[in-house]
Design an enzyme around this catalytic site. Structure first.
Site, PDB file in Angstrom:
ATOM      1  N   ALA A 126     -10.548 -83.472  77.021  1.00  0.00           N
ATOM      2  CA  ALA A 126     -10.038 -84.640  76.390  1.00  0.00           C
ATOM      3  C   ALA A 126     -11.052 -85.624  75.855  1.00  0.00           C
ATOM      4  O   ALA A 126     -12.527 -85.038  76.355  1.00  0.00           O
ATOM      5  CB  ALA A 126      -9.295 -85.526  77.214  1.00  0.00           C
ATOM      6  N   GLY A 169      -7.955 -80.823  79.355  1.00  0.00           N
ATOM      7  CA  GLY A 169      -6.662 -81.072  78.191  1.00  0.00           C
ATOM      8  C   GLY A 169      -6.782 -79.742  77.613  1.00  0.00           C
ATOM      9  O   GLY A 169      -5.396 -79.391  77.108  1.00  0.00           O
ATOM     10  N   GLU A 175      -4.928 -77.213  79.450  1.00  0.00           N
ATOM     11  CA  GLU A 175      -3.280 -77.783  79.625  1.00  0.00           C
ATOM     12  C   GLU A 175      -2.595 -77.350  78.429  1.00  0.00           C
ATOM     13  O   GLU A 175      -1.475 -76.941  78.396  1.00  0.00           O
ATOM     14  CB  GLU A 175      -3.528 -79.209  79.887  1.00  0.00           C
ATOM     15  CG  GLU A 175      -3.981 -79.532  81.300  1.00  0.00           C
ATOM     16  CD  GLU A 175      -3.908 -81.034  81.619  1.00  0.00           C
ATOM     17  OE1 GLU A 175      -4.874 -81.611  80.766  1.00  0.00           O
ATOM     18  OE2 GLU A 175      -3.384 -81.447  82.436  1.00  0.00           O
ATOM     19  N   GLU A 222     -11.468 -82.369  85.799  1.00  0.00           N
ATOM     20  CA  GLU A 222     -11.180 -83.627  85.746  1.00  0.00           C
ATOM     21  C   GLU A 222     -11.645 -84.294  87.093  1.00  0.00           C
ATOM     22  O   GLU A 222     -11.905 -85.467  86.840  1.00  0.00           O
ATOM     23  CB  GLU A 222      -9.580 -83.795  85.676  1.00  0.00           C
ATOM     24  CG  GLU A 222      -9.162 -83.578  84.215  1.00  0.00           C
ATOM     25  CD  GLU A 222      -8.603 -82.168  84.060  1.00  0.00           C
ATOM     26  OE1 GLU A 222      -9.051 -81.307  84.819  1.00  0.00           O
ATOM     27  OE2 GLU A 222      -8.082 -81.973  83.334  1.00  0.00           O
TER      28      GLU A 222
END
Ligand code: NAI
Length: 712
Positions: free
Chosen positions: A63, A109, A112, A132
């Protein structure tokens, strides 16, 4: 729509090329563009399947961490997560097969998103992970729910709690990817997608159940991880939150698990831990930016190195170069010292082999890069020489003068001195623009900090080369000014001063060490000194005394000198601040220390008392913040972030507290200043508030916070 995603159609497959350099971060605009292009491909009659691929050197490496700063509250975070979850669900619900084509990194992300696709094809060098936790977060786009369903709870728990990536090969074995591309990735992914489209196959990760049926195994994995985290992740919350989200998801439906993940993610996002870790993430990248050293400054390639002095530091520095594949000469005046140095190096490598961290082949290859010598023969090939002889100015000056003669004029001459003036060495070498401090920390092949000490005439090219080299050596290079102790040891002196004085005032060495390890330091100050050597510090103190100086103002506790006189140098002599049984490094409290402290206290008229752990933490952290403010104001560190990075990497200040200055901000600078004032009243004028600290408080600012309205 923006051009962050290119839409191409090849053999009835829509190829969506994500192009957001440098790492294709999943920014809000990329997410919108993705939505738009997926919808377009679904509606496109000329398309039967979809491939997502990254432009440049990587898939999506995560991200956009900067975008997290805009999320100030739990509600902000919940809204973002809800929208992320819905977007990924739309991809997963896509009626046409969607294939992620992964090269480089699929992190956070990025992974994901890949897991919300129906299939994943990766190139052999791809790395996949959920890092993360390293910034105090947990996967927030259903990673904690899809990952265990795809690869089973054990590996999912490991990946989400340690943050380490896995290779394409491991990912294939685990079922995280479906194929490793043989040949070109894009073509392989298109082929794969065409095959699935021909059979009208899609597979929704969230509906997979076969990997998560064995509840007992999942519980065991969770229990084992909790036990491991109690040691490895002391004081942190994020790894536990990741584990909790996974466990919840295994006991409940995907949707219920997703809601729990969003709550836990939001809780982490607003935590001090995550703010501190994100601050360090950026600070570590910022250190390489030096205002008057432009990014395009020409650097010198370092292909051959030499180290002078084969002692503790010289040996570790030579290993650091060899580990980076750079051949290095290791010179000592004394054949015995050289033999001993080489034997220590070999022993270090052999212990890595024994621990399985190094193969015997790699040991042989790396060791062969280090050439011991007692002469300067071959120094004319060196691009850099690092001097690590005894800490003695005359000896170092002579050495620099010799190095000025035996090396090429373009060779950089670096000193590993802990305290001496680099300008004097620069003058002795006769090429001051190429002279710099390279201050490594012990053990040099392990500790990641490298203070790059800039003297008056050190050139921009020498600084730029040092910064680039530090990366090559796997170090975090921070440029500092040329003052006594530079930044790290200058601040450490204040930290240690308070530890010594607290001891005299009545706290015991084990109590102080325990309070600081509970605070998150890897070792307390006394245990640390027993490793580093009490003799080293004592000699520096003696030297300073001889020139009428002290490391830090204020009373100079003499307990350390008594230990030195007794030959108690620390672990190496079996006793120091603690006693040690032969062959055992476990510190044993020694009543003698208390006696020595009591007698020193009596000499200074100090009444001993019981001291609370809170006072220990407050005293040492206030001393660090106050001295940090001076270092900054005097320009010896460029930014507050540099000071934090130095103390985190040099002495293991807990990352999740962000470093001594970030920590001071979280306490509140008015409180810090108030403490300084209180200590000044209680202990004396050596507790002077740093002018910058007073100024920031007056302006209603922190070291990092922008100025707020002035307090009335
Ligand atoms: P050490 O005493 O272990 O090693 C010094 C080595 O230099 C000895 O092997 C000695 O034989 C050799 N030597 C002396 N004169 C020489 C000459 N003219 N030519 C070649 N070799 C010569 O000392 P240590 O601890 O490795 O320290 C070296 C330097 O690193 C000092 O400046 C020290 O302040 C600095 N330093 C030490 C740290 C530590 O934790 N020990 C940490 C950071 C810096």
């Amino acid at each position: 729509m923006s051009n962050l995603i290119r839409y191409e159609v090849v053999n009835r497959v829509a190829v969506l090329v994500i192009d957001n350099p440098p790492v294709n971060a999943l920014s809000p605009t990329v997410r919108d563009a993705l939505d738009h292009n997926i919808a377009r491909a679904v509606a496109d009659n000329a398309v039967d399947a979809i491939v997502l691929i990254g432009a440049g050197s990587t898939f999506i490496a995560g991200a956009d961490i900067k975008a997290f700063e805009a999320l100030k509250t739990i509600d902000d975070s919940m809204r973002r997560s809800e929208s992320m979850h819905a977007r990924l669900r739309r991809i997963e619900d896509c009626p046409k097969p969607v294939v992620a084509a992964i090269h480089g990194n699929a992190l956070g992300g990025g992974n994901e998103l890949a897991m919300a696709c129906h299939y994943r094809v990766a190139s052999a060098d791809a790395k996949i992970g959920q890092p993360e936790v390293l910034i105090g977060l947990i996967p927030g786009a259903a990673g904690t729910q899809r990952l265990p369903r795809l690869i089973g709870p054990e590996l999912a728990i490991r990946m989400c709690t340690d943050g380490k990536s896995i290779s394409a090969k491991e990912a294939l074995a685990a079922g995280l990817i479906d194929e490793i591309a043989s040949g070109e990735l894009r073509a392989a992914a298109i082929r794969f997608a065409t095959g699935r489209a021909a059979r009208s196959e899609t597979r929704r990760t969230r509906e997979l159940t076969d990997r998560t049926l064995d509840k007992a195994r999942a519980q065991q994995a969770a229990q084992d991880t909790r036990a491991a985290l109690a040691k490895a992740a002391k004081g942190t919350r994020a790894p536990y939150a990741a584990l909790e989200a996974i466990e919840y998801g295994l006991e409940h439906t995907f949707d219920e698990g997703s809601i729990r993940e969003r709550e836990l993610f939001a809780e982490c996002l607003v935590s001090t831990e995550s703010k501190a870790l994100r601050h360090l993430f950026f600070a570590e990248r910022e250190v390489a930016k030096i205002p008057d050293v432009p990014k395009d400054t020409a650097t010198k390639a370092i292909e051959h190195a030499a180290v002078v002095g084969a002692g503790t530091m010289g040996g570790g520095i030579a290993m650091t170069y060899a580990n980076a594949g750079i051949p290095v000469l290791l010179k000592d005046v004394d054949q015995n010292a050289l033999d001993h140095g080489m034997a220590m190096i070999r022993k270090n490598y052999e212990s890595s082999v024994a621990k399985g961290r190094l193969s015997p082949d790699a040991l042989a290859r790396t060791l062969a890069l280090i050439t011991p010598t007692t002469s300067y023969v071959g120094f004319d090939r060196a691009d850099i020489v690092v001097e690590a002889v005894f800490e003695n100015m005359d000896l170092k000056k002579t050495t620099f003068a010799e190095l000025g003669r035996v090396t090429r004029p373009d060779c950089i001459l670096a000193s590993n001195t802990s305290t001496l003036d680099i300008d004097e060495l620069a003058a002795a070498a006769g090429r001051p623009d190429k002279v710099v401090g390279h201050h490594f920390f012990s053990p040099a092949h392990v500790m990641r900090l490298l203070e790059i000490v800039r003297a008056k005439q050190t050139s921009a090219a020498t600084i730029a080369t040092s910064l680039k080299l530090s990366k090559q050596l796997g170090k975090v290079g921070v440029v500092v000014g040329n003052c006594f102790g530079f930044v790290a040891n200058r601040m450490l002196a204040y930290y240690m001063r308070e530890a010594y004085l607290l001891l005299e005032e009545g706290a015991s060495a084990p109590q102080i060490d325990q309070a600081l390890t509970d605070f998150g330091m890897p070792m307390g100050p006394f245990a640390m000194q027993d490793v580093a050597g009490i003799d080293v510090g004592a000699r520096i103190r003696q030297y300073l005394k001889s020139i009428g100086k002290t490391r830090a103002e204020g009373p100079q506790s003499e307990v350390m000198d008594r230990l030195y006189e007794l030959g108690r140098y620390g672990q190496k002599t079996g006793a120091g601040w603690y006693r040690y049984e032969p062959g055992n490094r476990t510190p044993i409290a020694d009543a003698l220390i208390d006696e020595l402290a009591a007698s020193e206290a009596a000499k200074r008229g100090v009444t001993r008392r019981a001291i609370a752990d809170e006072e220990i933490i407050a005293r040492v952290t206030t001393a660090l913040a106050n001295e940090g403010a001076r270092v900054l104001a005097e320009g010896y560190a460029i930014r507050p972030g540099d000071v934090d990075v130095i103390y985190v990497y040099g002495f293991g200040f807990p990352r999740y507290r962000g470093g001594p200055l970030f920590y001071a901000d979280t306490i509140g600078l008015p409180t810090v200043l108030q403490r300084v004032a209180e200590y000044r009243t209680r202990f004396g004028d050596y507790w002077m508030p740093a002018p910058l600290l007073e100024q920031l408080v007056a302006e209603g600012r922190g070291f990092y916070e922008a100025a707020s309205a002035k307090p009335p």
